[in-house]
Scaffold this active site. Structure first.
Site, PDB file in Angstrom:
ATOM      1  CE1 TYR A  38      17.181  -1.936 -14.515  1.00 42.70           C
ATOM      2  CE2 TYR A  38      18.575  -0.874 -13.098  1.00 42.70           C
ATOM      3  CZ  TYR A  38      18.353  -1.988 -13.812  1.00 42.70           C
ATOM      4  OH  TYR A  38      19.041  -3.160 -13.490  1.00 42.70           O
ATOM      5  CD  GLN A  41       8.315  -4.001  -7.608  1.00 43.18           C
ATOM      6  OE1 GLN A  41       8.886  -4.912  -8.368  1.00 43.18           O
ATOM      7  NE2 GLN A  41       8.143  -4.140  -6.275  1.00 43.18           N
ATOM      8  CG  HIS A 124       0.140   0.213  -8.219  1.00 41.84           C
ATOM      9  ND1 HIS A 124      -0.658  -0.276  -7.477  1.00 41.84           N
ATOM     10  CD2 HIS A 124       0.372   1.807  -7.980  1.00 41.84           C
ATOM     11  CE1 HIS A 124      -0.878   0.878  -6.524  1.00 41.84           C
ATOM     12  NE2 HIS A 124      -0.513   1.878  -6.830  1.00 41.84           N
ATOM     13  CD  GLU A 244      11.211  -3.567  26.354  1.00 39.39           C
ATOM     14  OE1 GLU A 244      10.129  -4.117  25.642  1.00 39.39           O
ATOM     15  OE2 GLU A 244      11.891  -4.334  26.679  1.00 39.39           O
TER      16      GLU A 244
END
Length: 348
Positions: A38, A41, A124, A244
Site C-alpha cells: 500500500y 500504486q 511492473h 523561464e
C-alpha cells in the site's frame, strides 16, 4: 480490441467502450483481489477497484506508515486489511504492488500461497524479467500478467475521481488457466485505465526504466538544473531563471502539448520562439541520443536492475535517499520554485 494507426504503425488497443466495466465485474465476480503493498500504486488501484464494485482486500505490514494510511483510507483491520501473508492466503488474485525491493523480500511468503488456479498480477515487469537477480519465478500453474498505469498511483486515483483515466500497458507472462488475458483486461479497466495497449514483461520494464531515468524524471531534472544554473551564472535573478526554466514549461506549454501535440504548441507560440525551437531541437536531440542509447544498454544488460537491488537492500537506503532528496529540495532552484508556487493566483 481496436486496431489503431500510430504514426503508420498499427497497434491493438482496448478501450472502455469495447471492454465495459460491467464485463470486467462479471469476469472478476468470483475473485478476491488481494492488493499486496500500500505504497505508491497500492492505494490508487485498491480504492478504484473497490469503488468499481470488485471484492478487494489489502495486505500490508502492520506498524508501517502504509498500514496507517490504509486504515485512514477506510480499510478495516481483519476485515479488509491484513498482514501480508494472511492476505496472500485469502486472495485468489494477488496484486503484487510492493516496491521492487519489497517484492524480493516478500517473495517466498507470497509464493507458498500461489496455489494452482490462482493469479499473480504486477504493475511492473522488473521482478519477473530480472529473475536471476530477484529470484522471482512464478509457479507454472498460476496465471501471471501485468497492468502498468503510465503514471503514479496518486494520478490514477485523482483522474479516476474526475471520471478520467491513465493509459496503461498490459502483458501476459503465463496463461495457465486460459483466462489470463481477460483477467488482465478486466483489472486494467477496473483500476481506471483510459485505454490499454499490449506489451511484454521485458518491454515494459525496459521502457519504464529508460523513461524514469530519461525524459520522465532524470533527464528533465538534469536539464532544469543546467538551464537554471546557466541563467543564474549569466546574471539573471532566481525568479526569472525559474520562470523561464520550469514555470512556463509546466504551467503554460506542457498543457498545450498534452492537449494537441508539440506541433500545436509550437503553432501557439511566437514566431521568434518557433524559429529558435526548430533550429535548436535537432542539436539537443543529437546531443542526447548517445546518452539515451547508453542508458538503454545499461537497462538491457541488467546493470540498472543490479544497481537498484543493491541500493535498496542496504540498511541505510532510506536515510541516504532522504538526504539526496533533501539536497534537491534545499537547492536554490527548488527553493525558488516553492516561493513561485505560493505566488500563483489561488482559485476562489
Amino acid at each position: 480490441m481496436a486496431q489503431l494507426n500510430f504514426g503508420g504503425v498499427l497497434e491493438n488497443v482496448v478501450t472502455r467502450e469495447e471492454f465495459s466495466l460491467e464485463k470486467a465485474r462479471e469476469i472478476l465476480k468470483n475473485e478476491t483481489v488481494a492488493v499486496i503493498g500500500y505504497g505508491v500504486q497500492g492505494p490508487g488501484q485498491a480504492l478504484n477497484l473497490k469503488d468499481n464494485g470488485v471484492k478487494v482486500i489489502v495486505g500490508q505490514r502492520k506498524g508501517t506508515k502504509s498500514w496507517d494510511k490504509a486504515l485512514a483510507d477506510g480499510w478495516v483491520e481483519n476485515e479488509t486489511l491484513f498482514e501480508v501473508e494472511a492476505a496472500c492466503e485469502k486472495g485468489t488474485l494477488l496484486m503484487n504492488l510492493l516496491s521492487d525491493a519489497g517484492q524480493i523480500q516478500a517473495w517466498e511468503t507470497m509464493k507458498k500461497h500461489l496455489t494452482a488456479g490462482k493469479s499473480l498480477y504486477f504493475s511492473h515487469g522488473f521482478g519477473v524479467t530480472f529473475y536471476e537477480k530477484t529470484g522471482i519465478v512464478p509457479p507454472k500453474d498460476v496465471d501471471v500478467f501485468l497492468v502498468a498505469p503510465k503514471g503514479s498511483g496518486t494520478s490514477l486515483r485523482t483522474l479516476f475521481l474526475k471520471g478520467q483515466g491513465l493509459n496503461s500497458s498490459y502483458a501476459v507472462f503465463q496463461n495457465a488457466t486460459g483466462k489470463a488475458v481477460e483477467k488482465a483486461l478486466a483489472l486494467g479497466i477496473a483500476i481506471g485505465s483510459g485505454y490499454l495497449f499490449e506489451t511484454t514483461f521485458q518491454k515494459e520494464v525496459y521502457s519504464d526504466l529508460t523513461g524514469e531515468r530519461g525524459v520522465l524524471m532524470g533527464a528533465i531534472a538534469g536539464v532544469f538544473e543546467a538551464q537554471y544554473h546557466v541563467l543564474r551564472q549569466r546574471g539573471h535573478s532566481p525568479s526569472e531563471a525559474f520562470n523561464e526554466t520550469v514555470e512556463e514549461l509546466t504551467q503554460s506549454l506542457m498543457p498545450l502539448v498534452a492537449e494537441n501535440g508539440m506541433d500545436w504548441m509550437f503553432a501557439n507560440c511566437s514566431t521568434t520562439a518557433q524559429r529558435g525551437a526548430l533550429d535548436w531541437k535537432g542539436k539537443f536531440r543529437d546531443a542526447t541520443t548517445p546518452v539515451f542509447n547508453e542508458l538503454y544498454d545499461d537497462v538491457l544488460s541488467g546493470k540498472e536492475a543490479a544497481i537498484v537491488i543493491e541500493a535498496n537492500s542496504k540498511q541505510d537506503y532510506r536515510e541516504k535517499l532522504n538526504a539526496e532528496l533533501k539536497e534537491i529540495q534545499q537547492s536554490e532552484l527548488w527553493q525558488t520554485g516553492m516561493q513561485v508556487r505560493k505566488l500563483r493566483p489561488q482559485t476562489k
